[in-house]
Design an enzyme around this catalytic site. Structure first.
Site, short mmCIF file in Angstrom:
data_model
loop_
_atom_site.label_atom_id
_atom_site.label_comp_id
_atom_site.label_asym_id
_atom_site.label_seq_id
_atom_site.Cartn_x
_atom_site.Cartn_y
_atom_site.Cartn_z
N LYS A 35 0.90 -1.33 -0.03
CA LYS A 35 0.04 0.09 0.09
C LYS A 35 1.01 1.47 -0.04
CE LYS A 35 -0.32 -0.30 4.95
NZ LYS A 35 -1.35 -0.47 6.31
N ARG A 131 -10.35 0.24 15.75
CA ARG A 131 -10.12 1.07 14.69
C ARG A 131 -11.06 0.66 13.48
NH1 ARG A 131 -4.57 1.73 11.43
NH2 ARG A 131 -5.11 -0.42 11.09
N TYR A 258 17.05 29.91 7.65
CA TYR A 258 15.99 30.58 7.91
C TYR A 258 15.66 30.82 9.48
CZ TYR A 258 13.86 30.48 3.19
OH TYR A 258 13.64 30.66 1.90
N MET A 306 12.86 24.26 1.95
CA MET A 306 12.26 23.57 0.88
C MET A 306 12.96 22.67 -0.03
SD MET A 306 9.54 24.52 -2.14
CE MET A 306 8.57 25.75 -0.94
C1 LIG Z 1 -0.42 -1.60 6.79
C2 LIG Z 1 -1.10 -2.91 7.26
C3 LIG Z 1 -0.24 -4.03 7.49
C4 LIG Z 1 1.25 -4.08 7.55
O1 LIG Z 1 1.75 -3.36 8.73
P1 LIG Z 1 3.40 -3.25 8.96
O2 LIG Z 1 3.34 -2.73 10.36
O3 LIG Z 1 3.83 -2.32 7.75
O4 LIG Z 1 3.77 -4.44 8.74
C5 LIG Z 1 -0.95 -5.32 7.92
N1 LIG Z 1 -1.97 -5.41 7.99
C6 LIG Z 1 -3.10 -4.12 7.92
C7 LIG Z 1 -4.52 -4.20 8.15
C8 LIG Z 1 -2.49 -2.94 7.54
O5 LIG Z 1 -3.25 -2.01 7.56
#
Ligand SMILES: *Cc1c(COP(=O)(O)O)cnc(C)c1O
Length: 362
Positions: A35, A131, A258, A306
């Site tokens: 992801k 969650r 800055y 930046m």
């Molecule tokens: C992002 C995610 C993972 C992976 O988590 P890591 O800590 O990066 O290994 C696994 N399960 C769910 C539901 C996630 O959202």
């Protein structure tokens, strides 16, 4: 010449790290979590690099999943938050995405569909993170309804840990016990469950049931606060590099950057590096944060701009214009920079803009 700020991605490190995940999963069932553009490492390149090893991928949305399909990735793809709207179930059925079902609206939408190719789905159970997921007492009702859905082929069950990175916290064990109890009661096949993220894969062997879901560890970042034996074999995949583009002597008492925030405590040599918050370097990193120049450790001096940042290189030997600057990577852990900046490595790697060009090597 291109801007020198770039993310160099070592795909062999990602394969190596994925192998570690496989070794710590039952029957090679490790879902590669790619992801957020593979945590900033390039989802298509990472998925392709793992295509001969990984039986399945996971992403956060159908857009991310489509990107992998368009690139020719054939494996099933788990949608970790499920579908956000009705029409996405068509996409899922068409492309072999496997949606999570975590609330009643998703259940109703899924069950209102007919005439599509049936799909494996993942019922998410809330065992304590609060969650996403259905409450344990509602699981049976969801399962009964899912069994009636024409679009459902196989029902998997999953949960997610809130504290697996805290290796002494008993909450993970409690969540696991809640989950295992539901799986037993509902007679779900042990092959069709999933619980472990990276931290659990590495530190909680009893959570490696069914399918694991390693994310951050694939990219070589330890999920743990402190160094941890089980994560020590991971190889960092991203090296964020740039170059020294200017060099100057400043007098004791002169200020840099800055707001005149950094004041030279002595006559100093300051290198300007072409990397700033516009390239994904955290603006909140304070003076003193390590930056490697030619592999030697300099210290961030003054506010991050930046496009640039300045580094106190007074104690380093022979620094010159064009020298390599490593902001994090194979020699400087992204987690260390994150600690200085008051965040976690996850955030730094996932929020990098395209401007920090991605360059992959095998
Ligand atoms: C992002 C995610 C993972 C992976 O988590 P890591 O800590 O990066 O290994 C696994 N399960 C769910 C539901 C996630 O959202």
């Amino acid at each position: 010449m291109a801007r020198p700020a770039q993310r160099i991605i070592d795909l062999s490190a990602i394969k190596h790290n994925y192998q570690i995940a496989l070794q710590n999963s039952e029957n090679n069932r490790a879902i590669a979590v790619v992801k957020a553009n593979a945590y900033g490492h390039g989802a298509v390149a990472v998925a392709k690099a793992l295509a001969d090893l990984a039986p399945m991928y996971a992403v956060a949305s159908s857009e991310e999943a489509l990107q992998l399909r368009d690139a020719g990735i054939k494996q099933p793809i788990l949608l970790l938050e499920g579908c956000f709207s009705l029409d996405e179930y068509h996409l899922a059925a068409q492309h072999g995405f496997q949606p999570v079902i975590h609330q009643h609206q998703q259940l109703e939408q899924l069950c209102s569909m007919a005439g599509l190719r049936p799909l494996p789905v993942w019922l998410k159970v809330d065992t304590g993170m609060h969650r996403l997921g259905v409450q344990p007492e509602d699981v049976e009702r969801y399962l009964l309804q899912l069994e009636q859905c024409p679009l459902v082929k196989v029902i998997h069950m999953m949960t997610h840990f809130s504290c697996a990175d805290e290796v002494d916290n008993p909450f993970t064990q409690q969540q696991l016990e809640r989950f295992n109890k539901i799986v037993r009661q509902q007679d779900i096949s042990a092959d069709n469950v999933s619980a472990a993220n990276s931290a659990a894969v590495l530190a909680w062997p009893q959570t490696r049931i069914g399918w694991t879901r390693p994310g951050i560890m694939l990219y070589g970042l330890t999920p743990f606060e402190r160094s941890h034996r089980v994560a020590d074999n991971l190889r960092p995949a991203m090296t964020f590099v740039s170059q020294v583009t200017a060099l100057r002597k400043v007098k004791k008492g002169d200020t840099v950057g800055y707001g005149n925030h950094w004041q030279a405590p002595r006559d100093s040599l300051v290198a300007t590096v072409a990397a700033g918050y516009g390239d994904g370097y955290p603006r909140h990193a304070p003076s003193g944060t390590p930056v490697l120049i030619n592999g030697q450790s300099g210290a961030l001096a003054g506010r991050v701009s930046m496009d640039m940042l300045c580094v106190d290189v007074t104690d380093l030997s022979s620094v010159g214009i064009g020298d390599r600057a490593e902001l994090w990577g194979s020699q400087l852990a992204v987690n260390e920079v994150a600690r200085w900046a008051g965040t976690i490595g996850y955030e730094l790697v996932t929020r990098m803009p395209d401007r920090a060009r991605l360059c992959w090597h095998q």
